[in-house]
Design a protein around this motif. Structure first.
Motif, short mmCIF file in Angstrom:
data_model
loop_
_atom_site.label_atom_id
_atom_site.label_comp_id
_atom_site.label_asym_id
_atom_site.label_seq_id
_atom_site.Cartn_x
_atom_site.Cartn_y
_atom_site.Cartn_z
N PRO A 1 32.06 31.99 -14.39
CA PRO A 1 32.14 33.28 -15.10
C PRO A 1 30.86 33.55 -15.88
O PRO A 1 30.16 32.62 -16.30
N VAL A 2 30.56 34.83 -16.07
CA VAL A 2 29.36 35.24 -16.80
C VAL A 2 29.74 36.30 -17.82
O VAL A 2 30.32 37.34 -17.46
N MET A 3 29.39 36.05 -19.08
CA MET A 3 29.62 37.02 -20.15
C MET A 3 28.34 37.82 -20.38
O MET A 3 27.26 37.25 -20.51
N MET A 4 28.47 39.15 -20.42
CA MET A 4 27.30 40.01 -20.60
C MET A 4 27.56 40.99 -21.74
O MET A 4 28.31 41.95 -21.60
N PRO A 5 26.95 40.75 -22.90
CA PRO A 5 27.24 41.57 -24.08
C PRO A 5 26.83 43.04 -23.95
O PRO A 5 27.42 43.90 -24.59
N TYR A 6 25.79 43.32 -23.14
CA TYR A 6 25.22 44.67 -23.14
C TYR A 6 25.31 45.35 -21.77
O TYR A 6 24.60 46.31 -21.50
N ILE A 7 26.22 44.89 -20.92
CA ILE A 7 26.17 45.29 -19.52
C ILE A 7 26.40 46.80 -19.31
O ILE A 7 25.84 47.40 -18.41
N THR A 8 27.20 47.44 -20.16
CA THR A 8 27.34 48.90 -20.03
C THR A 8 26.80 49.62 -21.26
O THR A 8 27.22 50.75 -21.56
N SER A 9 25.83 49.03 -21.92
CA SER A 9 25.26 49.66 -23.13
C SER A 9 24.55 50.97 -22.81
O SER A 9 24.45 51.85 -23.67
N GLU A 10 24.09 51.13 -21.58
CA GLU A 10 23.40 52.37 -21.21
C GLU A 10 24.35 53.56 -21.15
O GLU A 10 23.91 54.71 -21.13
N PHE A 11 25.67 53.31 -21.15
CA PHE A 11 26.66 54.38 -21.15
C PHE A 11 27.08 54.79 -22.56
O PHE A 11 27.93 55.67 -22.72
N GLY B 1 23.95 48.33 -30.59
CA GLY B 1 24.54 48.18 -31.91
C GLY B 1 26.03 47.88 -31.92
O GLY B 1 26.60 47.65 -32.99
N ASN B 2 26.69 47.89 -30.75
CA ASN B 2 28.13 47.65 -30.73
C ASN B 2 28.49 46.87 -29.47
O ASN B 2 28.88 47.44 -28.45
N VAL B 3 28.35 45.56 -29.55
CA VAL B 3 28.60 44.70 -28.40
C VAL B 3 30.01 44.87 -27.85
O VAL B 3 30.23 44.84 -26.63
N ASP B 4 30.99 45.10 -28.71
CA ASP B 4 32.38 45.19 -28.25
C ASP B 4 32.63 46.44 -27.41
O ASP B 4 33.65 46.53 -26.73
N GLU B 5 31.73 47.40 -27.45
CA GLU B 5 31.87 48.59 -26.60
C GLU B 5 31.08 48.46 -25.30
O GLU B 5 31.20 49.32 -24.42
N SER B 6 30.27 47.44 -25.17
CA SER B 6 29.39 47.36 -23.99
C SER B 6 29.55 46.08 -23.18
O SER B 6 28.93 45.92 -22.13
N LYS B 7 30.40 45.16 -23.62
CA LYS B 7 30.52 43.87 -22.95
C LYS B 7 31.54 43.92 -21.81
O LYS B 7 32.48 44.72 -21.83
N TRP B 8 31.33 43.15 -20.80
CA TRP B 8 32.38 42.71 -19.90
C TRP B 8 31.94 41.46 -19.18
O TRP B 8 30.85 40.93 -19.43
N GLU B 9 32.80 40.96 -18.30
CA GLU B 9 32.60 39.63 -17.73
C GLU B 9 32.76 39.69 -16.22
O GLU B 9 33.68 40.33 -15.70
N SER B 10 31.87 39.01 -15.52
CA SER B 10 31.98 38.89 -14.06
C SER B 10 32.20 37.43 -13.69
O SER B 10 32.11 36.53 -14.54
N PHE B 11 32.49 37.18 -12.42
CA PHE B 11 32.68 35.80 -11.97
C PHE B 11 32.37 35.73 -10.48
O PHE B 11 32.51 36.70 -9.73
N THR B 12 31.92 34.55 -10.05
CA THR B 12 31.64 34.30 -8.64
C THR B 12 32.42 33.08 -8.20
O THR B 12 32.37 32.03 -8.86
#
Length: 543
Positions: A454-464, A337-348
């Motif tokens: 780069p990869v954007m992941m909206p829910y990457i830490t949503s489990e926290f 319900g709150n993408v801005d609290e769970s997103k971050w970005e990785s890169f290779t």
């Protein structure tokens, strides 16, 4: 090989014969479903041909990914740091799967052998704004930090309730070397759940004395898709397991039978056309709920990845539909319900020159594969990178090298480019990294020979995310007669989400629970119950 269940009477034999005739439908092809399929065959007596894995994407693996080529660039959304003590369920399953490279070794044996040769011993865990390697063994605690840590560890979860991490500590704690290392190792934000931080600290207490070197970390020889998923999928296919890829499950029909509920139908779409899976009276359904990598998008050297907010991936909408239909299946909006609290970005980075890898090795004293995370502590993006042991991807040539990295603060302008990480192209992310490293004499060569994805992941830490007790459903919900839930959003008391181990442990609970098997699930390891680990950690904590 792990021991199989013991059946002492005719009833056990009859049960196994009955299982040979049953079908199992697994929604999602992540590590949880793959593990459940292995366990159904290995311990439950299911025939592989009666197991159906239904996956929306075109390939299996879920969050365990690794793809690309040396021309367009390699990419993985993340990397997993494993440990021998705590990942007992994962090792249990992988000790049943033959390696693709050596059929005489299991994936577990291959992984442990790799780590015997390439041990983590970071000599540059933290780097400051002047490109100085900090003494990360100095965790930076004052007396108040120590007391607040001890208080968190001693506080019952029910008392922590929905507290944020930042509700439990004074400002000084968040400036310590310890927090810079702990949060980037596990990807915590200050607003995440205090309960989850407590679980992590209890689960990984043994890492306190070695958090600055990451000496407890174990890695796979290749990225986790090539090292874990591909051998598991190959073994399952040899058993006859059916993979229905490119198939999106959109709804589930439940039927009530007194106090019990069972799944009767799975509604899906493939190629834009509807189809259904009928779940017979004796069949089972295992449904992965939610996804930390849902709606991930990819950029390139010239484009930033797009942030999606509208749940195009089916993992969240399926869970929402199920939770509306029947009670006790949790509250998905607590997590998505709150993408801005769970997103971050990785890169290779894919580098066709050894210059950057060689210079990092000279700077840190770590050969590729031995350094773990390097975190730029004063980075506005809180950027961290890892230099893996090459090759890190199947088919990676000897003269091509890769680096993986991520940023936690993706809405801040960079230190060297005046864009947020979320707005930055791959080329601009590389420029920001080179600014922190200050290898100016090789800047042009690196930029000319490197592809950055780069990869954007909206829910990457949503489990926290902070949650109520009932927001995460049990693996086998109350009254569930023929279905179980899998993934990072089920509740397994005392265990820690955002780990491969959590998914595999959940699969064990699901399979053994629905089949009524007496197999022992390996106990959860807590460093505090190991006298030597607890004493060493206490000494570290108390300074």
């Amino acid at each position: 090989m792990p021991s199989r269940p013991h059946f002492n009477a005719k009833k056990g034999k009859d049960t196994m014969q009955h299982n040979e005739e049953r079908h199992a439908f697994l929604v999602g092809a992540g590590i949880a479903s793959l593990s459940a399929a292995v366990l159904l065959i290995r311990d439950g007596g299911f025939q592989g041909g009666n197991i159906h894995i239904i996956e929306e994407l075109a390939l299996a693996g879920g969050a365990l990914d690794g793809s690309g080529d040396p021309i367009k660039g390699f990419v993985s959304r993340g990397g997993r740091m494993l440990t021998e003590e705590t990942y007992v369920c994962l090792w249990n399953v992988l000790d049943s799967i033959p390696s693709l490279d050596d059929a005489g070794k299991t994936v577990k044996q291959q992984t442990w052998a790799f780590n015997d040769e390439w041990r983590s011993d970071s000599k540059a865990r933290l780097i400051d704004r002047e490109r100085r390697i900090l003494d990360a063994s100095d965790l930076g605690f004052n007396l108040q930090d120590r007391l607040e840590l001890m208080r968190l560890l001693a506080t019952p979860e029910r008392a922590l309730h929905t507290k944020r991490i930042e509700d439990c500590f004074s400002p000084h704690f968040f400036d310590t070397n310890f927090w810079a290392m702990w949060r980037t190792t596990f990807a915590f934000q200050n607003w995440h759940s205090a309960i989850e931080l407590k679980r992590y600290m209890l689960r990984f207490l043994q890492e306190f004395p070695r958090i600055h070197t990451l000496a407890g970390v174990r890695r796979t020889s290749l990225n986790q898709y090539d090292a874990i998923v591909r051998p598991m999928e190959a073994w399952l296919r040899r058993q006859g397991v059916q993979f229905d890829l490119g198939t999106k499950v959109v709804d589930v029909d439940f039927v009530e039978q007194g106090p019990h509920r069972r799944v009767e139908t799975l509604h899906a779409q493939r190629g834009g056309k509807p189809l259904t899976y009928r779940v017979g009276p004796s069949d089972l359904a295992f449904i992965t709920i939610g996804s930390m990598t849902a709606d991930a998008t990819y950029g390139d050297d010239d484009h930033a990845p797009v942030l999606l907010r509208d749940k195009r991936d089916g993992a969240w909408t399926l869970w929402e539909s199920m939770a509306r239909k029947t009670h006790g299946l949790g509250r998905p909006n607590a997590f998505c319900g709150n993408v801005d609290e769970s997103k971050w970005e990785s890169f290779t980075l894919t580098m066709r020159s050894p210059a950057l890898v060689q210079r990092i090795q000279e700077f840190t004293g770590n050969a590729p594969g031995t350094g773990g995370l390097m975190t730029f502590k004063d980075s506005n993006w809180l950027m961290s990178i890892v230099v893996p042991h090459p090759p890190h991807f199947a088919g990676q040539p000897d003269d091509v090298f890769t680096i993986w990295g991520y940023g936690l603060f993706i809405d801040n302008p960079g230190n060297y480019i005046r864009k947020t990480m979320a707005q930055a192209t791959g080329r601009e992310i590389l420029a920001e990294l080179m600014g922190h490293l200050r290898f100016d004499d090789i800047r042009d060569e690196v930029q000319r020979t490197t592809t950055t994805i780069p990869v954007m992941m909206p829910y990457i830490t949503s489990e926290f995310e902070r949650r109520e007790i009932a927001d995460r459903p049990p693996v086998v919900p109350l009254g569930a007669a023929n279905f179980a839930l899998l993934g990072q959003y089920v509740e397994i008391p005392e265990d820690v989400v955002f780990t491969v181990e959590y998914s595999v442990r959940g699969a064990m609970h699901a399979v053994y629970g629905l089949l009524g098997l007496g197999n022992e699930i390996p106990p959860i390891y807590h460093g505090i119950t190991d006298p030597a680990a607890a004493l060493a950690s206490l000494r570290t904590l108390m300074g």
